[in-house]
Design a protein around this motif. Sequence first.
Motif, PDB file in Angstrom:
ATOM      1  N   VAL A   1     -11.365  13.626 -38.090  1.00 32.19           N
ATOM      2  CA  VAL A   1     -11.630  15.062 -38.203  1.00 32.19           C
ATOM      3  C   VAL A   1     -10.466  15.820 -38.846  1.00 32.19           C
ATOM      4  O   VAL A   1     -10.590  16.991 -39.168  1.00 32.19           O
ATOM      5  CB  VAL A   1     -11.945  15.673 -36.821  1.00 32.19           C
ATOM      6  N   GLY A   2      -9.340  15.155 -39.028  1.00 27.81           N
ATOM      7  CA  GLY A   2      -8.177  15.809 -39.625  1.00 27.81           C
ATOM      8  C   GLY A   2      -7.961  15.370 -41.064  1.00 27.81           C
ATOM      9  O   GLY A   2      -8.669  14.521 -41.602  1.00 27.81           O
TER      10      GLY A   2
ATOM     11  N   GLU B   1      -0.733   7.404 -28.311  1.00 27.26           N
ATOM     12  CA  GLU B   1      -1.469   8.241 -29.263  1.00 27.26           C
ATOM     13  C   GLU B   1      -1.720   7.520 -30.583  1.00 27.26           C
ATOM     14  O   GLU B   1      -2.046   8.141 -31.583  1.00 27.26           O
ATOM     15  CB  GLU B   1      -0.687   9.536 -29.531  1.00 27.26           C
ATOM     16  N   ARG B   2      -1.596   6.183 -30.568  1.00 29.35           N
ATOM     17  CA  ARG B   2      -1.832   5.394 -31.785  1.00 29.35           C
ATOM     18  C   ARG B   2      -3.084   4.548 -31.616  1.00 29.35           C
ATOM     19  O   ARG B   2      -3.324   3.958 -30.563  1.00 29.35           O
ATOM     20  CB  ARG B   2      -0.627   4.489 -32.073  1.00 29.35           C
ATOM     21  N   LEU B   3      -3.908   4.504 -32.671  1.00 33.83           N
ATOM     22  CA  LEU B   3      -5.183   3.792 -32.653  1.00 33.83           C
ATOM     23  C   LEU B   3      -5.200   2.743 -33.756  1.00 33.83           C
ATOM     24  O   LEU B   3      -4.916   3.040 -34.915  1.00 33.83           O
ATOM     25  CB  LEU B   3      -6.336   4.788 -32.874  1.00 33.83           C
ATOM     26  N   ARG B   4      -5.522   1.509 -33.371  1.00 39.40           N
ATOM     27  CA  ARG B   4      -5.798   0.472 -34.379  1.00 39.40           C
ATOM     28  C   ARG B   4      -7.306   0.423 -34.552  1.00 39.40           C
ATOM     29  O   ARG B   4      -8.053   0.307 -33.580  1.00 39.40           O
ATOM     30  CB  ARG B   4      -5.262  -0.895 -33.945  1.00 39.40           C
ATOM     31  N   TYR B   5      -7.764   0.508 -35.796  1.00 39.19           N
ATOM     32  CA  TYR B   5      -9.180   0.705 -36.057  1.00 39.19           C
ATOM     33  C   TYR B   5      -9.737  -0.335 -37.033  1.00 39.19           C
ATOM     34  O   TYR B   5      -8.992  -1.026 -37.738  1.00 39.19           O
ATOM     35  CB  TYR B   5      -9.418   2.105 -36.650  1.00 39.19           C
ATOM     36  N   LEU B   6     -11.067  -0.378 -37.091  1.00 37.70           N
ATOM     37  CA  LEU B   6     -11.808  -1.096 -38.113  1.00 37.70           C
ATOM     38  C   LEU B   6     -12.734  -0.082 -38.774  1.00 37.70           C
ATOM     39  O   LEU B   6     -13.551   0.543 -38.105  1.00 37.70           O
ATOM     40  CB  LEU B   6     -12.637  -2.225 -37.492  1.00 37.70           C
ATOM     41  N   ARG B   7     -12.590   0.118 -40.088  1.00 38.79           N
ATOM     42  CA  ARG B   7     -13.377   1.134 -40.784  1.00 38.79           C
ATOM     43  C   ARG B   7     -14.835   0.701 -40.873  1.00 38.79           C
ATOM     44  O   ARG B   7     -15.141  -0.436 -41.245  1.00 38.79           O
ATOM     45  CB  ARG B   7     -12.815   1.373 -42.184  1.00 38.79           C
ATOM     46  N   LEU B   8     -15.744   1.625 -40.572  1.00 36.33           N
ATOM     47  CA  LEU B   8     -17.177   1.376 -40.645  1.00 36.33           C
ATOM     48  C   LEU B   8     -17.825   2.154 -41.779  1.00 36.33           C
ATOM     49  O   LEU B   8     -18.563   1.602 -42.583  1.00 36.33           O
ATOM     50  CB  LEU B   8     -17.846   1.762 -39.314  1.00 36.33           C
TER      51      LEU B   8
ATOM     52  N   LEU C   1      -1.692  14.934 -34.216  1.00 32.47           N
ATOM     53  CA  LEU C   1      -0.396  15.286 -34.788  1.00 32.47           C
ATOM     54  C   LEU C   1       0.026  16.606 -34.173  1.00 32.47           C
ATOM     55  O   LEU C   1      -0.597  17.643 -34.434  1.00 32.47           O
ATOM     56  CB  LEU C   1      -0.486  15.401 -36.308  1.00 32.47           C
ATOM     57  N   LYS C   2       1.005  16.553 -33.299  1.00 29.93           N
ATOM     58  CA  LYS C   2       1.419  17.712 -32.508  1.00 29.93           C
ATOM     59  C   LYS C   2       0.209  18.220 -31.733  1.00 29.93           C
ATOM     60  O   LYS C   2      -0.358  17.500 -30.928  1.00 29.93           O
ATOM     61  CB  LYS C   2       2.041  18.782 -33.406  1.00 29.93           C
ATOM     62  N   ASP C   3      -0.234  19.452 -31.976  1.00 30.88           N
ATOM     63  CA  ASP C   3      -1.366  19.992 -31.234  1.00 30.88           C
ATOM     64  C   ASP C   3      -2.680  19.878 -32.000  1.00 30.88           C
ATOM     65  O   ASP C   3      -3.704  20.427 -31.577  1.00 30.88           O
ATOM     66  CB  ASP C   3      -1.110  21.475 -30.892  1.00 30.88           C
ATOM     67  N   LYS C   4      -2.683  19.154 -33.101  1.00 32.03           N
ATOM     68  CA  LYS C   4      -3.873  19.069 -33.946  1.00 32.03           C
ATOM     69  C   LYS C   4      -4.516  17.701 -33.821  1.00 32.03           C
ATOM     70  O   LYS C   4      -3.871  16.668 -34.048  1.00 32.03           O
ATOM     71  CB  LYS C   4      -3.496  19.347 -35.405  1.00 32.03           C
ATOM     72  N   ALA C   5      -5.812  17.654 -33.453  1.00 37.74           N
ATOM     73  CA  ALA C   5      -6.547  16.393 -33.350  1.00 37.74           C
ATOM     74  C   ALA C   5      -6.836  15.844 -34.745  1.00 37.74           C
ATOM     75  O   ALA C   5      -7.299  16.560 -35.627  1.00 37.74           O
ATOM     76  CB  ALA C   5      -7.847  16.599 -32.587  1.00 37.74           C
ATOM     77  N   LEU C   6      -6.549  14.558 -34.949  1.00 40.86           N
ATOM     78  CA  LEU C   6      -6.857  13.884 -36.201  1.00 40.86           C
ATOM     79  C   LEU C   6      -8.128  13.049 -36.098  1.00 40.86           C
ATOM     80  O   LEU C   6      -8.785  12.779 -37.103  1.00 40.86           O
ATOM     81  CB  LEU C   6      -5.692  12.992 -36.628  1.00 40.86           C
TER      82      LEU C   6
END
Length: 391
Positions: free
Chosen positions: A35-36, A74-81, A95-100
């Motif tokens: 979303v960021g 606050e770190r995510l390991r992902y698989l792109r879909l 990132l700080k107060d902003k949702a990514l």
Amino acid sequence: SRRRQGPRRGSLRAEAACLALVMPGSGEDRCWEVVGGADKGGILVREGRELSSPEAASRLSTGALVKELEVVGERLRYLRLVGTGPDEGWVSIRLKDKALLARAAAPSGLAGTSASVASASDPAPSTCPPAAATAVSAVPAPDSLRFVPRPPPVPESRKLRMLCLHGTASSPGILQRQLQMLSRELAADVELIFHGGHLRCELDDPIVGGQVKLMQPFFPDEVLTQYALPKGTAGPGGDPSRPETWRSYDGLDDALQRIQETLRREAPIDALFGFSQGSNLATMVAAQAATGQGASLLCVVHSGTSLPGWKADLPDLFKAPLPMPAMFIQGDKDMDSLDYVEPLYEAAFVERRKHSSDHRPLPKDPHEARAVVQEIRSFLLRHCRQKTAAF
């Protein structure tokens, strides 16, 4: 390449798409949406968990949907879909107060309900249950159209199999030559099967004669064919502002029946590739698969697609956008139809790749063609293989 902007977050169809993206498993699979990063072309991806680890070559696009592999703080390991960017990597959830990233939460009782989209700060676990992977039909589409579950992903024990459909005034042999680079680069993972048209194209035909004249000098020994009879005017034709001028056909029922016979005879077929008229027909075959009226498919690759007048020829197949991964390839010098044909599919499942050439299956420039081929390979593996399948 770029991905079409997806549906508004929280909409029923977007939620259905996100539910369908997670493979069945232990019941702990989770799906996230980026979303960021809208002002930067996406969010930063690193190769490792540490913020000091090397950056990936590209960003993960805003609106992308990913499967959670691991969360550390606050770190995510992902698989792109769905979306563009590195297939795997580490990203920051905020990132700080902003949702990514935002997490897509599915309630345990899926049938007859919709999902909800939770913010990244929601402390409750957001789990997509195993039923979500086959529950697309649980969310009603307009006019009571319902979609059937997709087939299971392809095991690593065999190659993917992709049926290829050629353009007007062409043939399987011609398309094989046009796709030599694709066939060569995909040889280890994908087998290409070709289905030819049954209608001969004649030089004196007022609609396709010009294409015959263009192709004959290059392929003098080939019988030039097509699948259905175009209506209207010669050439790609069509005025985007006047749908009555868009490409439509006579003989679609016969053409689709013949393609379905090939799909049954050559089974299993996992994906479609279509160019020009073949791409137009591929949207119809994909719709048959999604609605249970034809052989099942995992995804489809389109190249050189026309303005979709055939939607009016077969309205029952296109009452709602198709929840099937679709990649659209088109040259900058070709007729720009993508804004009109891509909506045949759910926006969350659509990827777009533009190139600098004209109306041809792959770009003329070898370097550009190789880049497109690699994107096709990545798309197929992401949406067809056991460990990466989306839907």
